[in-house]
Each structure stands twice: as structure tokens, then as C-alpha cells.
Scaffold this motif. Structure first.
Motif, PDB file in Angstrom:
ATOM      1  N   PRO A  71      -3.827   0.111  12.482  1.00  0.00           N
ATOM      2  CA  PRO A  71      -4.016  -1.143  11.743  1.00  0.00           C
ATOM      3  C   PRO A  71      -2.896  -1.345  10.731  1.00  0.00           C
ATOM      4  N   CYS A  72      -2.648  -2.590  10.395  1.00  0.00           N
ATOM      5  CA  CYS A  72      -1.610  -2.927   9.415  1.00  0.00           C
ATOM      6  C   CYS A  72      -2.027  -2.414   8.038  1.00  0.00           C
ATOM      7  N   VAL A  73      -1.214  -1.556   7.443  1.00  0.00           N
ATOM      8  CA  VAL A  73      -1.536  -0.981   6.135  1.00  0.00           C
ATOM      9  C   VAL A  73      -1.541  -2.055   5.056  1.00  0.00           C
ATOM     10  N   VAL A  74      -0.672  -3.057   5.179  1.00  0.00           N
ATOM     11  CA  VAL A  74      -0.617  -4.127   4.181  1.00  0.00           C
ATOM     12  C   VAL A  74      -1.924  -4.903   4.173  1.00  0.00           C
ATOM     13  N   HIS A  75      -2.462  -5.204   5.340  1.00  0.00           N
ATOM     14  CA  HIS A  75      -3.741  -5.906   5.405  1.00  0.00           C
ATOM     15  C   HIS A  75      -4.856  -5.032   4.844  1.00  0.00           C
ATOM     16  N   THR A  76      -4.792  -3.742   5.093  1.00  0.00           N
ATOM     17  CA  THR A  76      -5.802  -2.836   4.551  1.00  0.00           C
ATOM     18  C   THR A  76      -5.794  -2.856   3.035  1.00  0.00           C
ATOM     19  N   LEU A  77      -4.608  -2.791   2.443  1.00  0.00           N
ATOM     20  CA  LEU A  77      -4.490  -2.842   0.980  1.00  0.00           C
ATOM     21  C   LEU A  77      -4.956  -4.177   0.435  1.00  0.00           C
ATOM     22  N   ASN A  78      -4.611  -5.257   1.134  1.00  0.00           N
ATOM     23  CA  ASN A  78      -5.022  -6.574   0.661  1.00  0.00           C
ATOM     24  C   ASN A  78      -6.541  -6.726   0.714  1.00  0.00           C
ATOM     25  N   LEU A  79      -7.168  -6.176   1.754  1.00  0.00           N
ATOM     26  CA  LEU A  79      -8.631  -6.212   1.833  1.00  0.00           C
ATOM     27  C   LEU A  79      -9.260  -5.399   0.705  1.00  0.00           C
ATOM     28  N   ALA A  80      -8.646  -4.275   0.369  1.00  0.00           N
ATOM     29  CA  ALA A  80      -9.153  -3.471  -0.753  1.00  0.00           C
ATOM     30  C   ALA A  80      -9.058  -4.248  -2.056  1.00  0.00           C
TER      31      ALA A  80
END
Length: 489
Positions: A71-80
Motif C-alpha cells: 500500500p502507498c505509505v503516503v496514503h497510510t500516513l494521511n489516513l492516520a
């Protein structure tokens, strides 16, 4: 988008209008593209974190044993960040809502002040007399826009204070005097500004990691360690603000830590662990001594298990035995890896260069290390194309066919990427011709100031942020879905 050692390249677009974007359909498109470029070249499939994309990625993994879905790490951080700054209804998660509701309230107040000033010509004119910078607003398509908006408020604090105490503000006959009084009281409240600063402070490590990952640069091998460091830094900032010791319990920190840990547990993959394990820096004495309790990757039980899963998918029985022997020599600094220069350069030398220099003693491991150390960890390369599409398929050209749009984006994007490698891109009247204020991404925070002020001194310093240089492919889909295929050299 194709990203290799030679740089990024736009490959194609797929018109998905009228199609049901389920896991079978998405996986079919991915598999077709893998076949076009050669499955032996593909390392990973990067998608956003939607469940349908994850399911499609797992179908691809089932067909190609050596290809990983990440999964895209940037999207993961943004979801957090969204979970922290915009907690859902109290009925969904009482603990998170009660712990983070004050953050959403402070953001709502910032939005209220911003709209009050910018959506009226007279108030905006008064604001422009005291502040040269503009106020940012929330944007669904931008990462961490709430935090960036708050940061801009802090940057123009003095101008906002001058605005509400000036004679013009007092004499202006506003149509909503009660709201004007409320805003003036908020802006003159030191505690309110301190709360804003606290939000900026404890989210700073998250924003810094987001900036690290929101680029086409190779960073897959950095994600595992940086995520752990980010969590530790967030804890330190929260405890320091609350006046607590390291081992004291903070209810707010428990909520934030739970969000970050949960997001990482859902998005981490065996490929992250293997890339982390093949970074020689994480075996050096300097890195181990930076923080108490650190252990090298080969002594971490969780990382070791994930690494073995990767090896089992990459190698047959005979090669697996050989690569495990090579890894044992590399991780324990034995035999050919016991040389003093080999050990000392683990800390000081670039990991890719280290493997090129010393990896000849472990050929199987060297091949895999050079492949993974050139990998990105996000689909930012695909994200950059949405702005290009918006320029081409605009209101004035809304009847353009998908094929014509694809052709125009193909030419525009690749000409832009090629131009970035020329000396003229840094110099002359047309330098950085493709970078506009509206297109500034999170990893280019100084770009707006440079463009507005025409500051030539920052050009060479900022150019590395714009230069795509990693291994991989990214492919963009129409609609709200996109994914990337990343492959090695």
C-alpha cells in the motif's frame, strides 16, 4: 507511470468509464500491464489503501509469486492524520473521539476565521494590507492540508493580530458583528495560539515522514525505521508538553499511538522488512547506539519472520539455503564482511553504493539488495498526473475523448520529465517551467516562496526534490482509483 533507474515515464492511461471497478477488473488491468513490461522485471504493485485495491493486489500476488502488493505509505500516513485531526462520530470509537475531539474543534475555528476573512472583499483587502502571504484552505485531494493550514496561520500570526487591532477593523461596519468579536477574541487569546502550536509540534514527525515518502526517490528501505522513529518522537513531544516522564501514561498519547500503530500494522508488508534488513546502516554501531534498546534487523523476531517469507517466495530450496548463508555472513560481519572498511562504511556510505562495492561476496543477496534499495514506497508518481489531466480535460475542453486526453497527457508528462534533465531547466527565463504554485506538493514546502519571490539562489538546492530517480512503474487509472507497478533495474 514507469519509474526505473533512468527516471520516470508516463506509459498509458486506461478509460474505465462504465466499468465496475471490483477486484477482478483492477487485477486484470494490473496483470495485463505486468505482462506487457515482463513479469520478471516487476518487484511490487503499489496501490492506495482501499479494500478493493488490496484484494486486487492479493490476486496479483497469487498469480506472480515474486511480486508483492504494497500500500502507498503516503496514503497510510494521511489516513492516520485524518483519524487524529478529524475523529469520527463518538458512536464509532469513543476513546479516539474523546481524545482527539479538541483538535477537530481548533481546526474548525481556524476554518471559520479563514472563511470570514477571505470570503468578503473588504475584510480580504484589510488582510492583504497587513499580510503578504495568502491563507490556505482545506483540500480533500491534498495530504495533511489541515496541518498545513494551521502552520500558515502561525506564519502570519503577527499580521492577523495587527488586523484585528487596527482602526479599520474597529470602524468597519460588518454585517456580523458578533462573529467579528468572536474572531478578534480568538486571535488575541495566547492560549489559543499555544494550542495551535501544540498541534503543529506533535504532528511534525508525521509530516516529516510524509514528506520523505511523498516523492519518487528510493525510500522503501527507510520506511520501517522511520516509522518507529516517528512514533517515538510523537511520544516524546506529547510527554514533554504534558510534563510527564518517559514511563508515565498519557491518555492522549495512548490514542495517537494506537492510531499510528494500527495504521502501520495494516500497511506494513514483508517487502518493507526485507528492504530494512538489507540496509547496511542498520547494522552499524553508530545507528544502534543512537537510541537505547535498538537491535539489528537479524535479531528482531518480527523482521526476521517477514524476511524469511520474502526469501521463500524469491528462491527455490537450493538458492534459499545459499542466500541464507550469505545473509548470515552479511548480518554478523563474518568472513569476507569482517574487513574493517566494510564494517565502517556501513554507517558512512550510501546503502546502494555499499552493496555495489562490497556485495560481490554475496551475489544473490547483492542482486536483491540493489533491486530493493532503488524502490519508492508511494504512488506519488501517479498522483502528479491528476493536475496534468485537469489542465487538459477542462471545462472548455470537456468533450475531449479519453484517447485524445491520454495522448496529450503522454506527450506533456514525458516532455516535462525529459526537460528536467536538461541544464536549461535550472537556468534562464523558462526555468522550472512546469512548476506552479497550484501544483506544489507536500515535499516542496519552500517552492511557493521561491516562485513568488523569484529567488534564484534556491534553485539548485530545490532541484533534487524535483528529480525523479528511482526504480519502478506506476500506472494511473481513470476515476478515483490508481495503482503503480514498481520494478527493478
Amino acid at each position: 507511470m514507469a519509474v526505473s533507474e533512468a527516471g520516470a515515464m508516463f506509459i498509458k492511461a486506461v478509460n474505465t468509464q462504465g466499468s465496475v471497478k471490483d477486484k477482478e477488473y483492477i487485477s486484470k488491468l494490473i496483470i495485463e500491464t505486468i505482462t506487457e513490461v515482463g513479469h520478471q522485471n516487476v518487484v511490487q504493485v503499489i496501490t492506495e489503501n482501499a479494500p478493493v485495491c488490496k484484494s486486487a493486489g492479493l490476486l496479483v500476488e497469487g498469480q506472480f509469486k515474486h511480486i508483492f502488493w504494497t500500500p502507498c505509505v503516503v496514503h497510510t500516513l494521511n489516513l492516520a492524520l485524518k483519524n487524529i485531526c478529524h475523529p469520527r462520530d463518538i458512536r464509532t470509537n469513543v476513546l479516539v473521539y474523546e481524545g482527539c475531539a479538541w483538535i477537530s474543534e481548533i481546526i474548525a475555528e481556524v476554518v471559520l476565521i479563514r472563511n470570514f476573512i477571505t470570503k468578503h472583499s473588504m475584510r480580504l483587502a484589510m488582510f492583504n494590507e497587513h499580510v503578504e502571504l495568502r491563507l490556505f484552505t482545506l483540500a480533500e485531494t491534498r495530504f495533511a492540508s489541515s496541518i498545513i493550514m494551521i502552520q500558515r496561520f502561525k506564519d502570519v500570526k503577527q499580521g492577523l493580530l495587527n488586523l484585528v487591532i487596527c482602526n479599520q477593523w474597529s470602524s468597519y461596519k460588518d454585517d456580523d458583528p458578533n462573529q467579528a468579536l468572536f474572531i478578534k477574541e480568538k486571535l488575541l487569546d495566547d492560549d489559543w495560539w499555544n494550542t495551535l502550536q501544540y498541534v503543529i509540534d506533535f504532528t511534525k514527525p508525521i509530516i516529516e515522514m510524509l514528506r520523505l515518502c511523498d516523492t519518487d526517490e528510493p525510500c522503501l528501505h527507510l520506511v520501517y525505521e522511520r516509522w518507529d522513529r516517528m512514533i517515538d518522537e510523537v511520544k516524546s513531544i506529547i510527554h514533554r508538553h504534558e510534563g510527564l516522564q518517559e514511563y508515565d501514561i498519557s491518555p492522549f498519547h495512548m490514542v495517537v499511538d494506537g492510531i499510528l500503530t494500527d495504521r502501520w500494522s495494516k500497511s506494513s508488508t514483508p517487502l518493507h522488512s526485507l528492504a530494512h534488513s538489507l540496509n547496511p546502516r542498520y547494522y552499524s554501531r553508530q545507528w544502534l547506539d543512537e537510541r537505547p534498546g535498538r537491535v539489528p534487523p537479524h535479531r528482531d523476531l518480527l523482521i526476521a519472520g517477514q524476511r524469511l517469507k520474502c526469501f521463500e517466495r524469491y528462491y527455490d530450496a537450493d538458492e534459499l539455503r545459499e542466500v541464507n548463508i550469505e545473509y548470515a555472513k552479511f548480518s554478523s560481519c563474518r568472513e569476507e564482511f569482517a574487513n574493517a572498511n566494510t564494517i565502517n562504511d556501513r554507517w558512512s556510505m550510501n546503502p546502494y553504493v555499499w552493496w555495489v562495492t562490497y556485495g560481490v561476496y554475496a551475489p544473490l543477496l547483492q542482486q536483491k539488495a540493489l533491486m530493493l534499495l532503488g524502490q519508492p514506497c508511494s504512488s506519488s508518481c501517479s498522483e502528479r498526473n491528476w493536475s496534468t489531466y485537469s489542465f487538459i480535460n477542462s471545462v472548455k475542453r470537456n468533450k475531449i475523448t479519453p484517447q485524445r486526453g491520454e495522448d496529450l497527457v503522454f506527450v506533456h508528462t514525458n516532455l516535462r520529465l525529459l526537460s528536467r534533465r536538461s541544464p536549461e531547466y535550472l537556468l534562464g527565463d523558462t526555468r522550472m517551467w512546469d512548476i506552479g504554485v497550484a501544483d506544489i506538493s507536500l515535499n516542496e514546502p519552500e517552492m511557493e516562496h521561491m516562485i513568488l519571490d523569484d529567488n534564484e539562489a534556491n534553485v539548485e538546492e530545490l532541484y533534487p526534490l524535483l528529480d525523479p530517480g528511482c526504480s519502478g512503474i506506476h500506472i494511473i487509472l481513470g476515476g478515483s482509483l490508481f495503482f503503480g507497478l514498481v520494478f527493478g533495474s
